[in-house]
Design an enzyme around this catalytic site. Sequence first.
Site, PDB file in Angstrom:
ATOM      1  N   GLU A  41       0.737  -1.085  -0.001  1.00 39.51           N
ATOM      2  CA  GLU A  41      -0.050   0.115   0.007  1.00 39.51           C
ATOM      3  C   GLU A  41       0.795   1.566  -0.013  1.00 39.51           C
ATOM      4  O   GLU A  41       0.400   2.571   0.148  1.00 39.51           O
ATOM      5  CB  GLU A  41      -0.784  -0.167   1.127  1.00 39.51           C
ATOM      6  CG  GLU A  41      -1.903  -1.283   1.145  1.00 39.51           C
ATOM      7  CD  GLU A  41      -2.837  -1.359   2.515  1.00 39.51           C
ATOM      8  OE1 GLU A  41      -2.210  -0.751   3.581  1.00 39.51           O
ATOM      9  OE2 GLU A  41      -3.777  -1.731   2.080  1.00 39.51           O
ATOM     10  N   GLN A  56       4.897  -4.271   2.673  1.00 40.19           N
ATOM     11  CA  GLN A  56       4.762  -5.723   2.787  1.00 40.19           C
ATOM     12  C   GLN A  56       5.070  -6.490   1.443  1.00 40.19           C
ATOM     13  O   GLN A  56       5.275  -5.791   0.304  1.00 40.19           O
ATOM     14  CB  GLN A  56       3.491  -5.999   3.213  1.00 40.19           C
ATOM     15  CG  GLN A  56       2.265  -5.776   2.104  1.00 40.19           C
ATOM     16  CD  GLN A  56       0.950  -5.629   2.785  1.00 40.19           C
ATOM     17  OE1 GLN A  56       0.525  -4.506   3.280  1.00 40.19           O
ATOM     18  NE2 GLN A  56       0.183  -6.477   2.771  1.00 40.19           N
TER      19      GLN A  56
HETATM   20  C1  BGC Z   1      -2.396  -4.599   5.095  1.00 38.38           C
HETATM   21  C2  BGC Z   1      -3.213  -5.217   4.404  1.00 38.38           C
HETATM   22  C3  BGC Z   1      -4.563  -5.952   5.121  1.00 38.38           C
HETATM   23  C4  BGC Z   1      -5.249  -4.888   6.116  1.00 38.38           C
HETATM   24  C5  BGC Z   1      -6.016  -5.524   7.093  1.00 38.38           C
HETATM   25  C6  BGC Z   1      -3.315  -3.693   6.427  1.00 38.38           C
HETATM   26  O1  BGC Z   1      -2.306  -3.132   6.818  1.00 38.38           O
HETATM   27  O2  BGC Z   1      -1.561  -3.717   4.338  1.00 38.38           O
HETATM   28  O3  BGC Z   1      -2.747  -6.070   3.287  1.00 38.38           O
HETATM   29  O4  BGC Z   1      -5.331  -6.698   4.293  1.00 38.38           O
HETATM   30  O5  BGC Z   1      -4.060  -4.255   6.954  1.00 38.38           O
HETATM   31  O6  BGC Z   1      -5.564  -6.713   7.611  1.00 38.38           O
END
Ligand code: BGC
Length: 807
Positions: free
Chosen positions: A503, A624
């Site tokens: 993200e 990530q």
């Molecule tokens: C992560 C996502 C995840 C979400 C809910 C976020 O911090 O980047 O991959 O789906 O948290 O767990």
Amino acid sequence: MTDDAWTWSYEGYDPAGERLREALCTLGNGYFATRGAAPEATADDFHYPGTYAAGCYDRLTSKVAGREVENEDLVNLPNWLPFRFRTRPEAGRPAPPWWSTADPGLLEYRQSLDIRGGTLSRELHLEDAAGRRLRVRQQRLVHMGDAHLAVLRTSFTAEGWAGELEIEAELDATVTNGGVDRYRDLRGRHLEAVETGYAPDGIAWVCCATRSSGITVAMAARLRSSSTGTCGPSAEPCAKEGPRSSCRVAQRLVVPLLPGAAVHVDKTVALFTSRDRGIGAPRLAAVDAVSRAPHFSELLASHRRAWKHLWERTVLDVPGLSGRVLRLHLFHVLQTLSPHSVGIDAGVPARGLHGEAYRGHVFWDELFVLPYLNLHLPEVSRAMLSYRHRRLPAACRNAEDAGFAGAMYPWQSASDGREESPALHLNPRSRRWLPDRSHLQRHVGSAVAYNLWRYAEATGDLEFLHTQGAEMLLRIARFWSSTAAFDPDRERYRIRGVVGPDEYHDAYPDSDRAGIDDNAYTNATASWVLSRALELARALPQPRRDHLFADMALDEEELRRWEDVSRRLLIPFHENVISQFDGYEALTEFGWDRYRARYGDVRRLDRILEAEGDTVNRYRASKQADVLMLGYLFPPRELSEVFRRLGYVVDDDMWDRTVDYYLSRTSHGSTLSGLVHGWILARERRPEAWRYTHEALWGDVADLQGGTTHEGIHLGAMGGTLDLVQRGLTGLEIHDGTLHLDPAPLTELSDYGFSIRFRGHWGITFRLCGDTLEVGLPAAERGPLRVGLRDEVITVHPGETRTLDLS
Ligand code: BGC
């Protein structure tokens, strides 16, 4: 296994750690869950009691940063825990204060979770101002058999004195959603139309409704004491005073104490909502259930029996500390997703039913949880897929509104399947509200498709695959095909303006356009989805195929396009590695050492940089695993097939370089990151695998993500670590209806056992031990099992255990 291996305990009272304990000591049964908050505490800086029912959401509009924003929350339901006590004042003397954990007379304090039996206990040793000592033991459960019931038993033993104890118990509907500091500016009062009352037999009730979703919520509580084995005095109604007192209903009880004789007081609670099936009105159902509820000892026995049955379906025997942590993970997964989930319209909440982070929303995290459940509780996996299926029309509307065809599942989903990602999010470092572009994570659709495919492989449930499964898969494929535009210059199809699993990259530096182009993970999984959809379209039995094609107006021409797109989507490369997205190579290298020296923890680099007036979009830095997720989802055989189909050669050397490249450029700002890296490094038999696996194991229990666990556990990482032990380290795969194994144990996790359910076999056992792997079938199994180990296929007969040499 010793009882200790099944216990999670805390010595001493630690206000600063209380919210974390509350999350980790949450009790639930898939229908509802209650945080492990102290019954005598109300929400304050240290405590946050919270009760949540699966799928019970409500929507409110708030004004932040001059804008109206709408948010849907998993509603914090009335608090059923309140229970306080004090020694009875002598005639003519002022009443002593109610006892609280802040009391200087707290001599000892211990809290422990019995994972096997599903109970939370507290043991307190207290001394009042007059020097009288009291032992208090509290035990609670949220019933795993009868999903609507919960009980809090408090046992008092006076040490060498006699007297009376005054007890007050309450149901409190003044609660709001206020558990996450970052959401403080948003409205959180979801309960209205609160009514309270009393019923015969020491029962109090509260009934209310959620503001916009109009769900009726009813709770009833029965308060009883048993001092001598028979029922003690009955509870009396007790008026509450103060603000919003009409939203609280309380009862008082006075119990006599004799030296050394334990007195038990049981608060038995029932919760019903208008979402429940098979009831008339929630209030009647709650009062009726609580008045019929058996005695504590009977409830405890039936609750333990229900847990015993669950543990028999999820045997996991990992020794040592890792084993304890894994059992805790399994406990929380089963408390969020249990056989009760089957009758409820709810998805996989990323933070469990354990807190309010991410508002109880459903992301792609089921990708990390369902593969584990497929091999134990496939009916629960199917229910989670059905949650997605019921929201297929909404996914089609989402696609249409965005100018695409097919089904576009939302990045954040809750009640009706519309996109629930917030328009703005708060950076707690800068206190600035920022535009949120995470909804561009279209790859969630591939996760839905992947899950239903793996579910069908594990269960052989063609009925589901050919009906709900096909309806979803074909429409997700259509969506991918419609987003892919042919670029004649590159002679490839491109998917532009998306956000990948990482993200941190939601736009190109200095660009006004949202999203990045040709995210390798998105494109590779889109190609995989299209191939599976083509495979399924060919395999559908008649007349099902004709009916579905007619409903979707799907024809051979469209299938030809899917074929073409699946073979010619663009995967970018640079410096001999797979690029995370097109143009990645133009980003600046990030000064990891400098930032680590300055900030220590750089997991949330996005927040650090934004607070400095910079943006993480400029750097080669990921939150990530992104490209590397491909190695998590697809074993080598399948991964090379994905690239081969796309006309790219990704050999072992290139994959190894890609792993190294991103490993050194990832901040692990999500608990999912350690898990994925642990998994792929273990599969590559690399020594660093344990470091990441350890991080995934300890993410929640040690609260490694900068103190976020108190807002809710990370269900994806918890489920993922279970699957790491089950499939990751054993290399367990299913193809052509056969189980295949290719173990790659870690030194630290090389001696353990577990069992799975696979198709008609309910208890296949595995034990990894040094250089051997045992595979066994209980004698009660009906037929033999074929298992592939590397290049060999063996047959295990009922009652037989085969030992395979791995050296
Ligand atoms: C992560 C996502 C995840 C979400 C809910 C976020 O911090 O980047 O991959 O789906 O948290 O767990």
